[in-house]
Design a protein around this motif. Structure first.
Motif, PDB file in Angstrom:
ATOM      1  N   CYS A 161       0.995  -1.363   0.304  1.00 31.94           N
ATOM      2  CA  CYS A 161      -0.200  -0.422   0.066  1.00 31.94           C
ATOM      3  C   CYS A 161       0.657   1.443  -0.393  1.00 31.94           C
ATOM      4  O   CYS A 161       0.584   1.985  -0.724  1.00 31.94           O
ATOM      5  CB  CYS A 161      -0.442  -0.143   1.158  1.00 31.94           C
ATOM      6  SG  CYS A 161      -2.072  -0.748   0.907  1.00 31.94           S
ATOM      7  N   SER A 162       2.385   1.451   0.285  1.00 26.67           N
ATOM      8  CA  SER A 162       2.555   2.603   0.704  1.00 26.67           C
ATOM      9  C   SER A 162       4.139   1.437   0.095  1.00 26.67           C
ATOM     10  O   SER A 162       4.717   0.987   0.407  1.00 26.67           O
ATOM     11  CB  SER A 162       2.390   2.480   2.257  1.00 26.67           C
ATOM     12  OG  SER A 162       2.942   2.147   2.858  1.00 26.67           O
ATOM     13  N   LEU A 163       4.936   3.514  -0.209  1.00 22.54           N
ATOM     14  CA  LEU A 163       6.417   3.159  -0.122  1.00 22.54           C
ATOM     15  C   LEU A 163       7.588   3.747   0.491  1.00 22.54           C
ATOM     16  O   LEU A 163       6.931   5.230   1.459  1.00 22.54           O
ATOM     17  CB  LEU A 163       6.848   3.618  -1.491  1.00 22.54           C
ATOM     18  CG  LEU A 163       6.044   2.976  -3.321  1.00 22.54           C
ATOM     19  CD1 LEU A 163       6.325   4.196  -4.202  1.00 22.54           C
ATOM     20  CD2 LEU A 163       6.885   1.624  -3.175  1.00 22.54           C
ATOM     21  N   VAL A 202       1.395   9.759  -7.954  1.00 20.27           N
ATOM     22  CA  VAL A 202       0.700   8.397  -7.600  1.00 20.27           C
ATOM     23  C   VAL A 202      -0.889   9.082  -7.842  1.00 20.27           C
ATOM     24  O   VAL A 202      -1.089  10.577  -8.626  1.00 20.27           O
ATOM     25  CB  VAL A 202       0.573   8.322  -5.868  1.00 20.27           C
ATOM     26  CG1 VAL A 202       2.401   7.397  -5.658  1.00 20.27           C
ATOM     27  CG2 VAL A 202       0.756   9.598  -5.120  1.00 20.27           C
ATOM     28  N   ASN A 203      -1.600   8.209  -7.882  1.00 22.33           N
ATOM     29  CA  ASN A 203      -3.078   8.498  -8.343  1.00 22.33           C
ATOM     30  C   ASN A 203      -4.057   8.099  -7.116  1.00 22.33           C
ATOM     31  O   ASN A 203      -5.293   8.259  -6.680  1.00 22.33           O
ATOM     32  CB  ASN A 203      -3.633   7.292  -9.540  1.00 22.33           C
ATOM     33  CG  ASN A 203      -3.413   6.108  -8.729  1.00 22.33           C
ATOM     34  OD1 ASN A 203      -3.213   5.777  -8.364  1.00 22.33           O
ATOM     35  ND2 ASN A 203      -4.314   5.524  -9.639  1.00 22.33           N
ATOM     36  N   THR A 204      -3.509   8.278  -5.942  1.00 24.04           N
ATOM     37  CA  THR A 204      -4.006   8.445  -4.790  1.00 24.04           C
ATOM     38  C   THR A 204      -4.127   9.998  -3.867  1.00 24.04           C
ATOM     39  O   THR A 204      -5.313  10.301  -3.201  1.00 24.04           O
ATOM     40  CB  THR A 204      -3.192   7.985  -3.720  1.00 24.04           C
ATOM     41  OG1 THR A 204      -2.123   8.828  -3.311  1.00 24.04           O
ATOM     42  CG2 THR A 204      -3.013   6.415  -4.201  1.00 24.04           C
ATOM     43  N   VAL A 222       4.992   6.796   0.702  1.00 20.39           N
ATOM     44  CA  VAL A 222       3.990   7.819  -0.412  1.00 20.39           C
ATOM     45  C   VAL A 222       3.143   6.417   0.335  1.00 20.39           C
ATOM     46  O   VAL A 222       3.316   5.448  -0.341  1.00 20.39           O
ATOM     47  CB  VAL A 222       4.778   7.408  -1.779  1.00 20.39           C
ATOM     48  CG1 VAL A 222       4.270   7.584  -3.263  1.00 20.39           C
ATOM     49  CG2 VAL A 222       6.162   8.358  -1.204  1.00 20.39           C
ATOM     50  N   ASP A 223       1.730   7.195  -0.249  1.00 19.53           N
ATOM     51  CA  ASP A 223       1.057   6.465  -0.396  1.00 19.53           C
ATOM     52  C   ASP A 223       0.588   5.550  -1.809  1.00 19.53           C
ATOM     53  O   ASP A 223       0.102   6.513  -2.800  1.00 19.53           O
ATOM     54  CB  ASP A 223      -0.543   6.927   0.317  1.00 19.53           C
ATOM     55  CG  ASP A 223      -1.747   6.241   0.007  1.00 19.53           C
ATOM     56  OD1 ASP A 223      -1.603   5.208  -0.231  1.00 19.53           O
ATOM     57  OD2 ASP A 223      -2.785   6.317   0.664  1.00 19.53           O
ATOM     58  N   ILE A 224       1.006   4.438  -2.346  1.00 21.01           N
ATOM     59  CA  ILE A 224       1.370   4.038  -3.613  1.00 21.01           C
ATOM     60  C   ILE A 224      -0.163   3.673  -3.803  1.00 21.01           C
ATOM     61  O   ILE A 224      -0.812   3.282  -4.819  1.00 21.01           O
ATOM     62  CB  ILE A 224       2.175   2.788  -3.987  1.00 21.01           C
ATOM     63  CG1 ILE A 224       2.023   3.200  -5.728  1.00 21.01           C
ATOM     64  CG2 ILE A 224       1.690   1.688  -3.047  1.00 21.01           C
ATOM     65  CD1 ILE A 224       3.289   2.001  -6.375  1.00 21.01           C
ATOM     66  N   GLY A 225      -1.114   3.329  -3.653  1.00 17.39           N
ATOM     67  CA  GLY A 225      -2.877   2.752  -3.397  1.00 17.39           C
ATOM     68  C   GLY A 225      -3.038   1.569  -3.079  1.00 17.39           C
ATOM     69  O   GLY A 225      -1.942   0.620  -2.552  1.00 17.39           O
ATOM     70  N   ASN A 226      -3.925   0.362  -2.701  1.00 16.95           N
ATOM     71  CA  ASN A 226      -4.309  -0.698  -2.406  1.00 16.95           C
ATOM     72  C   ASN A 226      -4.905  -1.242  -3.612  1.00 16.95           C
ATOM     73  O   ASN A 226      -5.047  -2.501  -3.254  1.00 16.95           O
ATOM     74  CB  ASN A 226      -5.721  -0.841  -1.316  1.00 16.95           C
ATOM     75  CG  ASN A 226      -6.593   0.076  -1.554  1.00 16.95           C
ATOM     76  OD1 ASN A 226      -6.834   0.542  -3.124  1.00 16.95           O
ATOM     77  ND2 ASN A 226      -7.502   0.354  -0.725  1.00 16.95           N
ATOM     78  N   LEU A 227      -4.512  -1.021  -4.957  1.00  8.81           N
ATOM     79  CA  LEU A 227      -5.312  -1.759  -5.796  1.00  8.81           C
ATOM     80  C   LEU A 227      -3.705  -2.272  -6.390  1.00  8.81           C
ATOM     81  O   LEU A 227      -2.523  -1.677  -6.286  1.00  8.81           O
ATOM     82  CB  LEU A 227      -6.070  -1.107  -7.001  1.00  8.81           C
ATOM     83  CG  LEU A 227      -6.816   0.136  -6.724  1.00  8.81           C
ATOM     84  CD1 LEU A 227      -7.551   0.799  -7.578  1.00  8.81           C
ATOM     85  CD2 LEU A 227      -8.198  -1.612  -6.250  1.00  8.81           C
ATOM     86  N   ALA A 228      -3.691  -3.241  -7.203  1.00  4.61           N
ATOM     87  CA  ALA A 228      -2.730  -4.348  -7.561  1.00  4.61           C
ATOM     88  C   ALA A 228      -2.168  -3.320  -9.158  1.00  4.61           C
ATOM     89  O   ALA A 228      -0.940  -4.054  -8.652  1.00  4.61           O
ATOM     90  CB  ALA A 228      -3.046  -5.795  -7.648  1.00  4.61           C
ATOM     91  N   CYS A 265      -1.397   7.882   7.960  1.00  4.00           N
ATOM     92  CA  CYS A 265      -2.049   8.418   8.092  1.00  4.00           C
ATOM     93  C   CYS A 265      -1.623  10.656   7.932  1.00  4.00           C
ATOM     94  O   CYS A 265      -1.829  11.164   8.952  1.00  4.00           O
ATOM     95  CB  CYS A 265      -1.502   8.360   9.770  1.00  4.00           C
ATOM     96  SG  CYS A 265       0.370   7.932   9.864  1.00  4.00           S
ATOM     97  N   GLY A 266      -1.727  10.659   7.243  1.00  2.36           N
ATOM     98  CA  GLY A 266      -0.958  11.567   6.488  1.00  2.36           C
ATOM     99  C   GLY A 266       0.907  12.134   7.278  1.00  2.36           C
ATOM    100  O   GLY A 266       0.542  13.709   6.042  1.00  2.36           O
TER     101      GLY A 266
END
Length: 424
Positions: A161-163, A202-204, A222-228, A265-266
């Motif tokens: 989910c994140s980097l 990113v697209n989040t 970095v929030d990369i998102g939860n989709l594969a 958590c931002g």
């Protein structure tokens, strides 16, 4: 009794069968004695004869299974003036490391695996392995041209989910201004604007600031998102020629809901430990300005049994300078801070453990760090309102000069704070 020739034939046949199977099934064949740190084919019962000898022979053909966990490689990093450190790798078999595009650097799994290091230098390269190091072309030499560089990050597993981006070495052009504005008119010479830029896409919807300058030792979550299928892109853009461009960024992929990480958590930066240091980006050089258009949070993990965090400016000269004014070298708070400032919820002068956030100070700027306005000296500021965080805000306008003049000749480096957690 089995002859040596028969043993060789059996060994060859078993090897072919094992190598001919798909990887997951092949590596699932465990050596029963390995769990007790016994070598392949070892047997603690020396009195077995007859059919037990056949069991000894066939134990040679079982394949060791080990976790593809992290390992410390023999490959070293020697940038940033912090001395040499070893790169992190992933424990694979030699064949797995080669097939994934890595380089074997040391051993792991009691010598049955290699510590595999992944390095990507070419522009447009794709990162698919966890713990990959992204470097400029021709690293460790400087990047000599001005062509844009980008890297694509794909998830190594759909659970990511994140980097975390660790800037092991990071040197590109900064703002080029030692002051937020030199002698030109304010609208024509904004300080803090990057000559070179580093951006993360990113697209989040996460707000990730554009940075530049000297940032070795800094990091980002970095929030990369939860989709594969979610991806991220790292982008470098350059202005003019320069001989100081060099970078190496470690890209770590973090599964969702991992404990000890600030998933969701931002927090752009996340610090742990009872003591530490935080700085704004591009703080390290003494001859460059703080960056414009910054809006992010630096979070500090609350340790068990600790209820407050005390912040003090670093020993460096000019460790706190935001929204400066040549003649007014003093602390400013709250409504006095409207352009560049940091936010600490409920900041107070003492760490009593019972601070009232409604009575505390939430904004800090000026030439001094103090919870009281117009002070001419620095003083500790305490926050007892968990979760602990320092919010960074800078705009794209320059600071005004003396008494509202159009030019400001006072340096505005940014922020460097030491923190320590206070027991309850």
């Amino acid at each position: 009794m089995i002859s040596r020739q028969e043993i060789f034939c059996l060994l060859l046949a078993a090897t072919c069968l094992v190598n001919g199977e798909p990887e997951p099934r092949r590596r699932a064949k465990l050596v029963s004695g390995l769990e007790n740190d016994q070598p392949i084919g070892s047997n603690t019962n020396n009195n077995q004869t007859g059919s037990s000898r056949e069991g000894k022979v066939f134990s040679l053909f079982n394949v060791v299974q080990f976790r593809n966990g992290g390992c410390r490689s023999t490959s070293t990093i020697s940038g940033g003036g912090t001395g040499s450190t070893n790169r992190n790798g992933t424990c694979f078999t030699t064949d797995e490391c080669t097939s994934r595009g890595g380089s074997a650097s040391g051993s792991c799994a009691a010598g049955f695996g290699v510590c595999c290091v992944f390095l990507v230098s070419n522009s447009g390269g794709t990162i698919t392995q966890n713990c990959t190091y992204v470097r400029n072309p021709d690293f460790p030499n400087s990047y000599a041209t001005s062509s844009q560089i980008s890297y694509n990050i794909q998830k190594c597993d759909r659970s990511v989910c994140s980097l975390r981006l660790d800037f092991e070495t990071f040197s590109i052009q900064g703002t080029g201004n030692s002051l937020e504005v030199d002698t030109a008119l304010v609208p024509l010479d904004p300080g803090g604007v990057c000559l070179d830029t580093f951006t993360v896409s990113v697209n989040t919807g996460q707000n990730i600031p554009t940075i530049c300058g000297q940032n070795t030792g800094q990091h980002m979550y970095v929030d990369i998102g939860n989709l594969a299928s979610d991806t991220a892109q790292l982008n470098f853009a350059f202005s003019g020629s320069s001989n100081n461009r060099q970078w190496e960024i470690k890209v770590t992929q973090i599964p969702c809901n991992t404990q000890g990480h600030p998933n969701g958590c931002g927090c752009l930066q996340y610090l742990t430990g009872l003591t530490g240091r935080l700085t704004t980006f591009n703080f390290m050089p003494t001859n460059d300005n703080h960056l414009a258009n910054q809006e992010y949070s630096i979070c500090i993990r609350q340790e068990a049994g600790f209820c407050c965090v005390e912040y003090t400016p670093c020993a460096d000269i000019g460790s706190f300078s935001l929204d400066t004014n040549k003649m007014l070298m003093m602390a400013k708070i709250e409504t006095e801070c409207s352009v560049d400032y940091i936010g600490i919820e409920g900041g107070q002068g003492t760490c009593s453990g019972s601070a009232n956030p409604t009575a505390g100070v939430n904004k800090f700027c000026g030439d001094k760090f103090n919870s009281l306005s117009k002070q001419m000296f620095d003083a500790p500021v305490c926050d007892c309102t968990a979760p602990f965080r320092v919010d960074i805000f800078t705009d794209d306008d320059v600071d005004v000069g003396d008494m509202g003049a159009t030019a400001n000749t006072k340096p505005s480096r940014g922020v460097c704070l030491e923190y320590r957690q206070i027991p309850c």
